[in-house]
Motif scaffolding. Structure first.
Motif, mmCIF file in Angstrom:
data_model
loop_
_atom_site.group_PDB
_atom_site.id
_atom_site.type_symbol
_atom_site.label_atom_id
_atom_site.label_comp_id
_atom_site.label_asym_id
_atom_site.label_seq_id
_atom_site.Cartn_x
_atom_site.Cartn_y
_atom_site.Cartn_z
ATOM 1 N N GLY A 1 22.444 118.511 24.998
ATOM 2 C CA GLY A 1 22.600 119.760 25.732
ATOM 3 C C GLY A 1 22.479 119.604 27.240
ATOM 4 O O GLY A 1 23.088 120.352 28.000
ATOM 5 N N ASN A 2 21.694 118.615 27.710
ATOM 6 C CA ASN A 2 21.513 118.469 29.155
ATOM 7 C C ASN A 2 22.734 117.857 29.838
ATOM 8 O O ASN A 2 22.830 117.886 31.067
ATOM 9 C CB ASN A 2 20.256 117.646 29.463
ATOM 10 N N ASN A 3 23.698 117.317 29.096
ATOM 11 C CA ASN A 3 24.920 116.763 29.676
ATOM 12 C C ASN A 3 26.016 117.813 29.852
ATOM 13 O O ASN A 3 27.058 117.521 30.435
ATOM 14 C CB ASN A 3 25.468 115.631 28.804
ATOM 15 N N LEU A 4 25.786 119.008 29.375
ATOM 16 C CA LEU A 4 26.831 120.022 29.364
ATOM 17 C C LEU A 4 27.238 120.463 30.772
ATOM 18 O O LEU A 4 28.424 120.626 31.061
ATOM 19 C CB LEU A 4 26.380 121.226 28.533
ATOM 20 N N LYS A 5 26.290 120.655 31.664
ATOM 21 C CA LYS A 5 26.612 121.097 33.028
ATOM 22 C C LYS A 5 27.481 120.067 33.743
ATOM 23 O O LYS A 5 28.442 120.423 34.426
ATOM 24 C CB LYS A 5 25.328 121.341 33.819
ATOM 25 N N GLU A 6 27.139 118.780 33.593
ATOM 26 C CA GLU A 6 27.932 117.733 34.232
ATOM 27 C C GLU A 6 29.338 117.675 33.636
ATOM 28 O O GLU A 6 30.321 117.447 34.353
ATOM 29 C CB GLU A 6 27.247 116.365 34.092
ATOM 30 N N LEU A 7 29.436 117.881 32.323
ATOM 31 C CA LEU A 7 30.742 117.895 31.677
ATOM 32 C C LEU A 7 31.595 119.026 32.226
ATOM 33 O O LEU A 7 32.777 118.834 32.546
ATOM 34 C CB LEU A 7 30.590 118.033 30.162
ATOM 35 N N GLU A 8 31.018 120.224 32.351
ATOM 36 C CA GLU A 8 31.775 121.365 32.859
ATOM 37 C C GLU A 8 32.228 121.133 34.294
ATOM 38 O O GLU A 8 33.338 121.511 34.665
ATOM 39 C CB GLU A 8 30.947 122.639 32.748
ATOM 40 N N ASN B 1 45.620 119.968 35.283
ATOM 41 C CA ASN B 1 46.489 120.721 34.373
ATOM 42 C C ASN B 1 45.733 121.498 33.301
ATOM 43 O O ASN B 1 46.343 122.033 32.389
ATOM 44 C CB ASN B 1 47.490 119.775 33.725
ATOM 45 N N LEU B 2 44.434 121.558 33.406
ATOM 46 C CA LEU B 2 43.617 122.357 32.491
ATOM 47 C C LEU B 2 43.485 123.755 33.085
ATOM 48 O O LEU B 2 42.888 123.946 34.141
ATOM 49 C CB LEU B 2 42.242 121.711 32.300
ATOM 50 N N LEU B 3 44.072 124.745 32.423
ATOM 51 C CA LEU B 3 44.066 126.104 32.956
ATOM 52 C C LEU B 3 42.748 126.825 32.693
ATOM 53 O O LEU B 3 42.176 127.434 33.587
ATOM 54 C CB LEU B 3 45.223 126.907 32.343
ATOM 55 N N ARG B 4 42.269 126.785 31.462
ATOM 56 C CA ARG B 4 41.019 127.441 31.092
ATOM 57 C C ARG B 4 40.326 126.618 30.009
ATOM 58 O O ARG B 4 40.958 125.875 29.270
ATOM 59 C CB ARG B 4 41.266 128.841 30.522
ATOM 60 N N TYR B 5 39.013 126.819 29.883
ATOM 61 C CA TYR B 5 38.266 126.220 28.784
ATOM 62 C C TYR B 5 37.074 127.103 28.467
ATOM 63 O O TYR B 5 36.620 127.892 29.300
ATOM 64 C CB TYR B 5 37.807 124.793 29.122
ATOM 65 N N MET B 6 36.603 126.975 27.254
ATOM 66 C CA MET B 6 35.431 127.716 26.808
ATOM 67 C C MET B 6 34.683 126.829 25.818
ATOM 68 O O MET B 6 35.267 126.350 24.849
ATOM 69 C CB MET B 6 35.843 129.027 26.137
ATOM 70 N N ILE B 7 33.401 126.597 26.083
ATOM 71 C CA ILE B 7 32.586 125.758 25.212
ATOM 72 C C ILE B 7 31.507 126.617 24.576
ATOM 73 O O ILE B 7 30.764 127.306 25.278
ATOM 74 C CB ILE B 7 31.953 124.592 26.005
ATOM 75 N N LEU B 8 31.421 126.572 23.259
ATOM 76 C CA LEU B 8 30.448 127.370 22.507
ATOM 77 C C LEU B 8 29.581 126.463 21.652
ATOM 78 O O LEU B 8 30.036 125.418 21.184
ATOM 79 C CB LEU B 8 31.166 128.362 21.590
ATOM 80 N N VAL B 9 28.341 126.879 21.444
ATOM 81 C CA VAL B 9 27.465 126.169 20.517
ATOM 82 C C VAL B 9 27.856 126.610 19.115
ATOM 83 O O VAL B 9 27.923 127.802 18.816
ATOM 84 C CB VAL B 9 25.985 126.497 20.791
ATOM 85 N N LYS B 10 28.119 125.637 18.258
ATOM 86 C CA LYS B 10 28.510 125.945 16.889
ATOM 87 C C LYS B 10 27.256 125.989 16.038
ATOM 88 O O LYS B 10 26.543 124.997 15.918
ATOM 89 C CB LYS B 10 29.483 124.898 16.376
#
Length: 139
Positions: free
Chosen positions: A68-75, A83-92
């Motif tokens: 979970g602590n790597n998520l901010k750096e990934l975003e 060429n990435l227009l939008r993204y959404m990351i959710l916890v499954k």
């Protein structure tokens, strides 16, 4: 703590740009320690409104496990992909479902709907109109 994530990505619709951007996203995920990466292509669709002057886009859903602590750096790295227009990351959230309760609840809803329909039908009295009503009144 390792969590399971589900991400939806919207790319530009051109084939070459899409494939290059998708590879960049997958490399970014691997760089930040994502495991169990599963990718599903949804398709190309027309957008409701233009995003970065694009009328169409390609959707890709990627499931992965990551700290979970790597998520901010990934975003922050995903924002740099051109060429990435939008993204959404959710916890499954994975939960066990008790099917007996669901079946019982669905049966109750079905039963309640039948009771309501039968009450509506019982209170409604149809009176014939037109030429058929004249025949009934004469008899």
């Amino acid at each position: 703590m390792i969590k399971r994530y589900e991400a939806c990505f919207l790319f530009k619709s051109e084939e070459i740009e899409y494939k290059g951007s998708l590879e960049e996203v997958k490399k970014s995920l691997e760089f930040f320690g994502a495991t169990d990466v599963v990718s599903n292509f949804i398709g190309e669709r027309a957008l409701e409104y233009p995003i970065k002057k694009q009328a169409r886009g390609r959707y890709e859903i990627i499931e992965f496990s990551m700290e979970g602590n790597n998520l901010k750096e990934l975003e922050s790295r995903l924002k740099l992909i051109k060429n990435l227009l939008r993204y959404m990351i959710l916890v499954k959230i994975v939960r066990k479902i008790n099917t007996k309760k669901i079946k019982r609840r669905n049966f109750r809803e079905f039963r309640d709907n039948i009771d309501k329909d039968s009450l509506k039908g019982a209170s409604k009295v149809e009176t014939p109109t037109g030429p058929e009503s004249a025949d009934i009144q004469e008899k």
